[in-house]
Design a protein around this motif. Structure first.
Motif, PDB file in Angstrom:
ATOM      1  N   ASN A  50       0.812  -1.212   0.000  1.00 30.35           N
ATOM      2  CA  ASN A  50       0.000   0.000   0.000  1.00 30.35           C
ATOM      3  C   ASN A  50       0.851   1.269   0.000  1.00 30.35           C
ATOM      4  N   GLY A  82       2.404   0.864  -3.983  1.00 35.17           N
ATOM      5  CA  GLY A  82       1.505   0.612  -5.106  1.00 35.17           C
ATOM      6  C   GLY A  82       1.720  -0.760  -5.727  1.00 35.17           C
ATOM      7  N   ARG A 116       0.551   5.564   0.694  1.00 33.39           N
ATOM      8  CA  ARG A 116       0.310   6.596  -0.315  1.00 33.39           C
ATOM      9  C   ARG A 116      -0.505   6.087  -1.497  1.00 33.39           C
ATOM     10  N   ALA A 117      -0.482   4.772  -1.722  1.00 32.86           N
ATOM     11  CA  ALA A 117      -1.278   4.198  -2.813  1.00 32.86           C
ATOM     12  C   ALA A 117      -2.665   3.794  -2.351  1.00 32.86           C
ATOM     13  N   ARG A 174      -4.425  -0.730  -1.766  1.00 33.40           N
ATOM     14  CA  ARG A 174      -4.186  -1.610  -2.899  1.00 33.40           C
ATOM     15  C   ARG A 174      -4.387  -3.072  -2.493  1.00 33.40           C
ATOM     16  N   THR A 178      -8.758   6.984   1.153  1.00 27.80           N
ATOM     17  CA  THR A 178      -8.111   6.447  -0.049  1.00 27.80           C
ATOM     18  C   THR A 178      -8.741   7.019  -1.291  1.00 27.80           C
TER      19      THR A 178
END
Length: 432
Positions: free
Chosen positions: A235, A238, A343-344, A347, A432
């Motif tokens: 996550n 990414g 930051r992603a 995921r 998110t």
């Protein structure tokens, strides 16, 4: 134009920067288990850091930590006594982490507990009270991380996952190989032993040998902790998992990774992934696989004893948990820099599977318990039948029978969607 010779030499290394500080960094730690005890020790040997408060729901454990390290302490039975102890220069020891989250004068709040629902409460309060939040609690970090990240931004403070555990150490490996111009193919862990069906009773001999909490040792052994750490990494970067739970082939040494995985197929079909090898040396290490097909670089890498390529295994033979933690904590405080954040977004997540045949009406007992283990999966694959995030699997009731190794779905449950951990998880999804 002449260049002046009177340039002031600024501290360069983190240690030099900390030594140059005129004031101490007051830290609070929640959790007096193995990680909390270790972090308390590191605060005594790292320049500029001072732990001013330690909280644990088992007060005697926090007291034992302070006494084992020879620290002057005072037990606080109220918020007023907590503040008095801190002002007197004593380590304030208490049961209620919320007091630490709200206390004045504490700049950095470290969650080293294994709480989830309660961690959601006191970590939120710490951020709202302007404290930098550093997570050594991987479970709450995974469940609520995107919400914590947004809340930190809104309050002008830093939220970060800590260094030392595998996901933080792997992140540093990935940072290096991508800086060097390699394409990341796999971020990898090395798992010593795996038994999906371990429980707090069967694990007693091993846990006692290692001085570990029975539930925590169970979570290590059944693979749930591994999956949570790799989901945090995915996550942040990414990444994806190629299959639920990852492949995890057996290997004698981490250098065998290119033989144990079809890296061409993984790279082509999935891009960069998280995975692990089982039983490989170096035990306790981590690895990352980078790709480079440039003729010059391949020739030089072969000369440097890294093999013919184009896949290269970069590994580290250890991760040292609390020993390595302080650099990331200092960076969060001094620079607002985060080693690792989601930051992603979501995921991946870790979903609950039945450890044994479960019957309708049974209560699930969460991570490291008797009823379920967790497998990492791609969140995008949950659209049709959403699974139960394993971090929310404590104290929810089954509405139907679930067979051993069957995935537990949200539709299988009787639960209160307004319960704090479900509510904060929902906020994390929205962030998110």
């Amino acid at each position: 134009m002449a260049i002046s010779n009177s340039v002031v030499q600024r501290p360069f290394s983190m240690r030099e920067r900390l030594l140059a500080l005129e004031e101490e960094i007051p830290v609070a730690i929640v959790g007096a288990g193995a990680m909390g005890h270790g972090l308390l020790y590191q605060c005594t040997v790292t320049p500029a850091f001072r732990c001013v408060a330690l909280a644990d729901v088992r007060l005697e454990r926090a007291v034992a930590c302070a006494e084992a390290l020879g620290l002057p302490y005072r037990v606080a039975t109220s918020e007023g006594e907590l503040h008095d102890a801190i002002r007197a220069g004593r380590l304030a020891v208490c049961e209620d982490a919320l007091w630490l989250a709200c206390a004045e004068g504490i700049r950095v709040f470290i969650d080293a507990s294994n709480a989830i629902l309660e961690a959601g409460r006191f970590c939120t309060a710490a951020l709202e009270h302007g404290k930098h939040l550093v997570m050594m609690n991987a479970e709450a970090d995974l469940a609520f991380g995107p919400y914590f990240m947004r809340l930190a931004e809104a309050n002008g403070v830093t939220y970060a996952s800590c260094d030392g555990d595998q996901h933080g150490v792997i992140k540093r490996l990935v940072d290096d190989l991508t800086l060097w111009g390699f394409e990341l193919v796999m971020a990898g862990n090395i798992k010593g032993f795996l038994n999906r069906y371990a429980n707090p009773t069967s694990i007693i001999p091993e846990a006692d040998k290692r001085h570990l909490d029975y539930r925590m040792c169970t979570a290590y052994t059944d693979g749930t902790k591994l999956c949570i750490e790799m989901a945090l990494l995915a996550n942040a970067l990414g990444l994806k998992t190629a299959v639920p739970g990852m492949y995890g082939p057996r290997a004698g040494h981490v250098r065998e990774v290119p033989e144990r995985f079809d890296l061409d197929a993984l790279r082509r079909e999935h891009g960069a992934v998280v995975d692990y090898v089982l039983g490989a040396e170096p035990n306790g290490g981590v690895f990352a696989v980078g790709y480079c097909d440039h003729p010059y670089q391949r020739r030089m890498m072969d000369y440097y004893k890294m093999g013919p390529g184009p896949y290269y295994v970069f590994y580290r033979p250890y991760h040292l948990c609390h020993v390595e933690a302080m650099d990331a904590i200092a960076a969060a405080f001094l620079e607002g820099r985060c080693l690792l954040q989601p930051r992603a977004g979501f995921r991946t997540d870790v979903y609950a599977y039945a450890k044994r045949d479960l019957q309708a009406g049974e209560m699930l007992d969460g991570i490291g318990g008797y009823t379920c283990y967790g497998l990492i999966e791609n969140v995008a694959d949950q659209a049709v039948a959403p699974g139960l995030p394993v971090c929310l699997a404590d104290g929810v009731q089954l509405a139907r029978d679930v067979k051993k190794d069957e995935k537990i779905l949200l539709e299988h449950l009787i639960y209160d969607p307004a319960r704090l951990d479900f509510e904060l998880y929902r906020r994390a999804q929205q962030a998110t």
